[in-house]
Write a protein that holds these residues in place. Structure first.
Motif, PDB file in Angstrom:
ATOM      1  N   SER A   1      50.698 117.059  89.336  1.00 27.12           N
ATOM      2  CA  SER A   1      51.154 118.108  90.238  1.00 27.12           C
ATOM      3  C   SER A   1      50.211 119.292  90.157  1.00 27.12           C
ATOM      4  N   LEU A   2      49.989 119.937  91.293  1.00 20.33           N
ATOM      5  CA  LEU A   2      49.312 121.212  91.363  1.00 20.33           C
ATOM      6  C   LEU A   2      50.387 122.236  91.680  1.00 20.33           C
ATOM      7  N   ILE A   3      50.556 123.198  90.786  1.00 16.38           N
ATOM      8  CA  ILE A   3      51.598 124.210  90.933  1.00 16.38           C
ATOM      9  C   ILE A   3      50.946 125.512  91.364  1.00 16.38           C
ATOM     10  N   LEU A   4      51.405 126.056  92.452  1.00 12.38           N
ATOM     11  CA  LEU A   4      50.881 127.292  93.019  1.00 12.38           C
ATOM     12  C   LEU A   4      51.932 128.364  92.780  1.00 12.38           C
ATOM     13  N   ARG A   5      51.587 129.376  91.994  1.00 13.54           N
ATOM     14  CA  ARG A   5      52.603 130.266  91.435  1.00 13.54           C
ATOM     15  C   ARG A   5      52.223 131.725  91.641  1.00 13.54           C
ATOM     16  N   ARG A   6      53.133 132.476  92.230  1.00 12.28           N
ATOM     17  CA  ARG A   6      52.932 133.915  92.325  1.00 12.28           C
ATOM     18  C   ARG A   6      53.048 134.545  90.932  1.00 12.28           C
ATOM     19  N   PRO A   7      52.334 135.650  90.670  1.00  8.04           N
ATOM     20  CA  PRO A   7      52.355 136.263  89.333  1.00  8.04           C
ATOM     21  C   PRO A   7      53.591 137.112  89.112  1.00  8.04           C
ATOM     22  N   GLU A   8      54.719 136.422  88.954  1.00 11.18           N
ATOM     23  CA  GLU A   8      55.993 137.123  88.799  1.00 11.18           C
ATOM     24  C   GLU A   8      56.670 136.802  87.480  1.00 11.18           C
ATOM     25  N   GLY A   9      55.962 136.167  86.574  1.00  4.53           N
ATOM     26  CA  GLY A   9      56.531 135.838  85.266  1.00  4.53           C
ATOM     27  C   GLY A   9      55.442 135.301  84.371  1.00  4.53           C
ATOM     28  N   VAL A  10      55.861 134.902  83.187  1.00  7.69           N
ATOM     29  CA  VAL A  10      54.942 134.323  82.203  1.00  7.69           C
ATOM     30  C   VAL A  10      55.399 132.908  81.924  1.00  7.69           C
ATOM     31  N   PRO A  11      54.501 131.922  81.902  1.00  8.53           N
ATOM     32  CA  PRO A  11      53.057 132.078  82.078  1.00  8.53           C
ATOM     33  C   PRO A  11      52.675 132.234  83.543  1.00  8.53           C
ATOM     34  N   ARG A  12      51.568 132.952  83.757  1.00  4.49           N
ATOM     35  CA  ARG A  12      50.973 132.990  85.077  1.00  4.49           C
ATOM     36  C   ARG A  12      50.150 131.722  85.255  1.00  4.49           C
ATOM     37  N   GLY A  13      49.809 131.427  86.494  1.00  3.41           N
ATOM     38  CA  GLY A  13      48.863 130.345  86.722  1.00  3.41           C
ATOM     39  C   GLY A  13      47.456 130.811  86.415  1.00  3.41           C
TER      40      GLY A  13
ATOM     41  N   LEU B   1      48.060 127.198  89.203  1.00  4.00           N
ATOM     42  CA  LEU B   1      47.157 128.238  89.667  1.00  4.00           C
ATOM     43  C   LEU B   1      47.961 129.444  90.132  1.00  4.00           C
ATOM     44  N   GLU B   2      47.400 130.624  89.935  1.00  7.04           N
ATOM     45  CA  GLU B   2      48.042 131.832  90.445  1.00  7.04           C
ATOM     46  C   GLU B   2      47.633 132.069  91.887  1.00  7.04           C
ATOM     47  N   VAL B   3      48.603 132.357  92.746  1.00  9.29           N
ATOM     48  CA  VAL B   3      48.323 132.668  94.149  1.00  9.29           C
ATOM     49  C   VAL B   3      49.046 133.948  94.536  1.00  9.29           C
ATOM     50  N   LYS B   4      48.443 134.691  95.460  1.00 12.15           N
ATOM     51  CA  LYS B   4      49.080 135.914  95.928  1.00 12.15           C
ATOM     52  C   LYS B   4      50.006 135.659  97.108  1.00 12.15           C
ATOM     53  N   ASP B   5      49.653 134.683  97.926  1.00 11.77           N
ATOM     54  CA  ASP B   5      50.372 134.436  99.181  1.00 11.77           C
ATOM     55  C   ASP B   5      50.683 132.944  99.268  1.00 11.77           C
ATOM     56  N   LEU B   6      51.943 132.588  99.127  1.00 13.97           N
ATOM     57  CA  LEU B   6      52.320 131.174  99.160  1.00 13.97           C
ATOM     58  C   LEU B   6      52.082 130.557 100.526  1.00 13.97           C
ATOM     59  N   ASP B   7      52.216 131.337 101.597  1.00 10.86           N
ATOM     60  CA  ASP B   7      51.975 130.787 102.929  1.00 10.86           C
ATOM     61  C   ASP B   7      50.506 130.418 103.097  1.00 10.86           C
ATOM     62  N   ALA B   8      49.612 131.271 102.633  1.00  9.94           N
ATOM     63  CA  ALA B   8      48.182 130.961 102.714  1.00  9.94           C
ATOM     64  C   ALA B   8      47.842 129.766 101.836  1.00  9.94           C
TER      65      ALA B   8
END
Length: 250
Positions: A67-79, A10-17
């Motif tokens: 696994s659930l991967i939480l990923r900031r949109p900083e590369g490809v593929p995005r979540g 999944l794409e996330v904006k804030d890893l802390d949140a």
């Protein structure tokens, strides 16, 4: 043959949140013993063991065997964006989860599916998260049993996934969705709103375990949008709607 779901990203904006929601609230353990999805490829170097579970741009947590991967949109593929998906919980824990989440201030919706009940809430990035009663041991969240993908054409998407061994088991009354059974239930939705105003995910990144990654590629070679990686132990493709699908050896 696909034998299991390895990851959902999944794409996330804030890893802390995201950590507060998935680790602190839902009590999913951080995973420290695996590579993290299609982004860990030739163009995205795989992290070493010490930094594997959490990097500056990613956090991986465990949900049963997946696994659930939480990923900031900083590369490809995005979540995936606004992805609706479902966690498995033991039936006996449902009331406890309802109380915990309402006490934490979440407004929940509920739906009944035969003898099983599910609750719905949203994570900080707008993903519709379902906790559904399933035949799992627990305690707590014990797997991912459903992922919803937004597609342009039901028939085109169904052709791709049935070629991988998924089986259509239910079609919506308005023919805007179809449910497929396989190593995880996939729902293919043409754009519409579902329960709790959920939407199907776009550019979702899914990983499936298989003993034969190259054979899975052969099965859908005439249907993929593109092939991103091809190796004996891992194949990464884009399905007809641009979702990233990886076939990886266990």
């Amino acid at each position: 043959m696909l034998t299991g779901l390895s990851w959902l990203a999944l794409e996330v904006k804030d890893l802390d949140a995201a950590r507060e929601f998935y680790v602190d609230l839902l009590e999913l353990p951080v995973r420290a013993d695996r590579e993290m999805g299609a982004a860990a490829s030739d163009s995205h170097p795989k992290p070493d063991a010490e930094s594997n579970a959490e990097r500056e741009s990613e956090l991986a947590v465990t949900a049963g065997d997946a696994s659930l991967i939480l990923r900031r949109p900083e590369g490809v593929p995005r979540g995936g964006l606004h992805t609706h998906y479902a966690f498995s919980i033991p039936a006996a824990e449902y009331d406890d989860w309802w109380t915990r989440l309402t006490d934490a201030g979440y407004e929940l919706e509920e739906a009944q599916f035969g003898p099983a009940t599910s609750l719905y809430l949203y994570d900080p990035d707008g993903n519709c998260v379902e906790l559904g009663q399933q035949d799992v041991a627990g305690p707590g969240i014990d797997g991912i049993f459903e992922v919803v993908l937004e597609v342009e054409s039901i028939e085109r998407a169904r052709s791709f996934y049935t070629a991988l061994g998924f089986e259509a088991v239910d079609t919506g009354e308005n023919r805007a969705r179809v449910r497929l059974d396989g190593p995880v239930a996939l729902e293919l939705w043409e754009p519409h709103l579902g329960i709790a105003n959920a939407r199907g995910g776009v550019h979702v990144d899914l990983g499936f375990e298989t003993e034969t990654p190259l054979a899975e590629l052969e099965a859908v070679a005439d249907r993929v949008r593109q092939v991103d990686r091809k190796a004996d132990d891992e194949v990464v493709v884009r399905d007809p709607d641009g979702h990233v699908v990886t076939f990886v050896s266990p």
